[in-house]
Motif scaffolding. Sequence first.
Motif, PDB file in Angstrom:
ATOM      1  N   ASP A 167       0.867  -1.178   0.000  1.00 13.28           N
ATOM      2  CA  ASP A 167       0.000   0.000   0.000  1.00 13.28           C
ATOM      3  C   ASP A 167       0.902   1.225   0.000  1.00 13.28           C
ATOM      4  OD1 ASP A 167      -2.430  -1.184  -0.129  1.00 13.28           O
ATOM      5  OD2 ASP A 167      -3.152  -0.523   1.825  1.00 13.28           O
ATOM      6  N   THR A 168       0.817   2.045  -1.047  1.00 10.98           N
ATOM      7  CA  THR A 168       1.704   3.195  -1.207  1.00 10.98           C
ATOM      8  C   THR A 168       0.877   4.461  -1.304  1.00 10.98           C
ATOM      9  OG1 THR A 168       3.251   1.784  -2.428  1.00 10.98           O
ATOM     10  CG2 THR A 168       3.596   4.153  -2.560  1.00 10.98           C
ATOM     11  N   THR A 174       5.580   3.958   1.239  1.00 15.42           N
ATOM     12  CA  THR A 174       4.889   2.688   1.423  1.00 15.42           C
ATOM     13  C   THR A 174       4.417   2.583   2.864  1.00 15.42           C
ATOM     14  OG1 THR A 174       6.217   1.628  -0.282  1.00 15.42           O
ATOM     15  CG2 THR A 174       5.107   0.191   1.290  1.00 15.42           C
ATOM     16  N   VAL A 175       3.116   2.391   3.034  1.00 18.28           N
ATOM     17  CA  VAL A 175       2.512   2.393   4.370  1.00 18.28           C
ATOM     18  C   VAL A 175       2.442   0.991   4.952  1.00 18.28           C
ATOM     19  CG1 VAL A 175       0.420   2.948   5.677  1.00 18.28           C
ATOM     20  CG2 VAL A 175       1.195   4.469   3.857  1.00 18.28           C
ATOM     21  N   SER A 176       2.022   0.003   4.159  1.00 23.63           N
ATOM     22  CA  SER A 176       1.836  -1.362   4.651  1.00 23.63           C
ATOM     23  C   SER A 176       2.377  -2.346   3.627  1.00 23.63           C
ATOM     24  CB  SER A 176       0.354  -1.658   4.936  1.00 23.63           C
ATOM     25  OG  SER A 176      -0.170  -0.746   5.876  1.00 23.63           O
ATOM     26  N   SER A 194      -5.839  -3.067   3.843  1.00 19.05           N
ATOM     27  CA  SER A 194      -6.678  -1.922   4.175  1.00 19.05           C
ATOM     28  C   SER A 194      -6.718  -1.681   5.682  1.00 19.05           C
ATOM     29  CB  SER A 194      -8.091  -2.140   3.629  1.00 19.05           C
ATOM     30  OG  SER A 194      -8.937  -1.067   3.970  1.00 19.05           O
ATOM     31  N   ARG A 195      -6.836  -2.752   6.451  1.00 13.39           N
ATOM     32  CA  ARG A 195      -6.877  -2.595   7.907  1.00 13.39           C
ATOM     33  C   ARG A 195      -5.544  -2.121   8.459  1.00 13.39           C
ATOM     34  NH1 ARG A 195     -10.338  -7.899  10.006  1.00 13.39           N
ATOM     35  NH2 ARG A 195     -12.291  -7.373   8.936  1.00 13.39           N
ATOM     36  N   LEU A 196      -4.452  -2.660   7.959  1.00  9.20           N
ATOM     37  CA  LEU A 196      -3.136  -2.228   8.431  1.00  9.20           C
ATOM     38  C   LEU A 196      -2.890  -0.755   8.106  1.00  9.20           C
ATOM     39  CD1 LEU A 196      -0.940  -5.314   7.439  1.00  9.20           C
ATOM     40  CD2 LEU A 196      -1.740  -4.696   9.722  1.00  9.20           C
ATOM     41  N   SER A 197      -3.279  -0.330   6.901  1.00 15.17           N
ATOM     42  CA  SER A 197      -3.060   1.059   6.507  1.00 15.17           C
ATOM     43  C   SER A 197      -3.961   2.006   7.290  1.00 15.17           C
ATOM     44  CB  SER A 197      -3.303   1.224   5.003  1.00 15.17           C
ATOM     45  OG  SER A 197      -2.424   0.411   4.254  1.00 15.17           O
ATOM     46  N   GLN A 199      -4.977   1.677  10.318  1.00 12.53           N
ATOM     47  CA  GLN A 199      -4.446   1.835  11.669  1.00 12.53           C
ATOM     48  C   GLN A 199      -3.296   2.834  11.740  1.00 12.53           C
ATOM     49  OE1 GLN A 199      -3.346  -2.133  12.833  1.00 12.53           O
ATOM     50  NE2 GLN A 199      -5.457  -2.880  12.921  1.00 12.53           N
ATOM     51  N   LYS A 200      -2.639   3.091  10.605  1.00 12.53           N
ATOM     52  CA  LYS A 200      -1.447   3.946  10.621  1.00 12.53           C
ATOM     53  C   LYS A 200      -1.728   5.364  10.150  1.00 12.53           C
ATOM     54  CE  LYS A 200       1.400  -0.112   9.575  1.00 12.53           C
ATOM     55  NZ  LYS A 200       2.250  -0.769   8.553  1.00 12.53           N
ATOM     56  N   VAL A 201      -2.506   5.509   9.071  1.00  6.00           N
ATOM     57  CA  VAL A 201      -2.733   6.831   8.479  1.00  6.00           C
ATOM     58  C   VAL A 201      -4.207   6.985   8.133  1.00  6.00           C
ATOM     59  CG1 VAL A 201      -0.398   6.979   7.526  1.00  6.00           C
ATOM     60  CG2 VAL A 201      -2.228   5.989   6.146  1.00  6.00           C
ATOM     61  N   ALA A 202      -4.604   8.219   7.892  1.00  5.77           N
ATOM     62  CA  ALA A 202      -5.964   8.534   7.429  1.00  5.77           C
ATOM     63  C   ALA A 202      -5.887   8.895   5.951  1.00  5.77           C
ATOM     64  CB  ALA A 202      -6.541   9.693   8.233  1.00  5.77           C
ATOM     65  N   TYR A 203      -6.705   8.248   5.126  1.00  5.96           N
ATOM     66  CA  TYR A 203      -6.661   8.495   3.690  1.00  5.96           C
ATOM     67  C   TYR A 203      -8.080   8.465   3.134  1.00  5.96           C
ATOM     68  CZ  TYR A 203      -6.933   3.360   3.389  1.00  5.96           C
ATOM     69  OH  TYR A 203      -7.314   2.043   3.520  1.00  5.96           O
TER      70      TYR A 203
END
Length: 301
Positions: A167-168, A174-176, A194-197, A199-203
């Motif tokens: 996921d970039t 690269t986020v996840s 999707s779940r991992l990303s 949890q880290k950032v808002a998009y």
Amino acid sequence: MQCTAALRERLSVDSKLRRICGFSAWHKLPSESTFSRAFAQFAKDGIADKAHAAMVQAALAGHIIGAISRDSTAIVARETPAKPKSASGVLPTTEPCTASAVIKPKRKGRPPKGTAPVPAVLSVIQTQCTQSTTQLIAQLPTACAYSAKTNAKGYKESWHGYKLHLDTTDCGVTVSALTTSASLHDSQAAIALSRLSTQKVAYLYELADAAYSSDALRAYSRNCGHVPLFDHNPRGGVKRVFEPHEAHWYKARSGAERPNALLKDCYGLRQVWVRAHCKVHAHLIFAVLVMSAEQLMRLIQ
């Protein structure tokens, strides 16, 4: 440096790199087996995953990302692929099938009167929507396997090894990342990413090619508060096109191809010498960690 021997040779003559890596000039370098055991421990503890997640959250938390581009890339492994198993988990035999073992196909149409209807079987993606993130990731296949796909030029390519799912963000970070068997379809890793990303950032937008074209994935993305822009796969029907504003956002999906090329051309993913999923994943994530750190430094500058 493709192997541990090359790293030790470089450290023995490069004093600056030796100090950066934490080895003093007056002590003997560890042996190759010590390096291998340390790497195995790093892989077991997930050091690279933890460092990458902490770096992404520290740099991008509190910011709203415009779009996340999702894609996978082939990872060729230097190990023997696992033998395929049947649905019961038993290796297939070469014995001839007897008449009693033949399974009769299900008759079409309504069931006979007085017979309870057969409950509908949920698809893999529908089942994943009801699972926790830990259960979902644990059930993804991780064994070395064969796979094939059609490249951008329309030719079919085959390999044995793994797949790296990424996921970039639209800013190139690269986020996840997930490492699975090469035989896993891209769409079956979408919910975990999707779940991992999330949890880290808002998009806002999720961008993906036609391999992720699924009504269940689109519905899941909307339920999570995102706008899914997955290229439509007509599957023999009429292809749906994006609206003008959607097509403008979908152009950013080309950013998913750049990390795949950079990881293989500049970060050593064309030649993965370690074996087993745990070590291969650690090797890949260390490369993703360095690539993401360099991209963040470019954004700061």
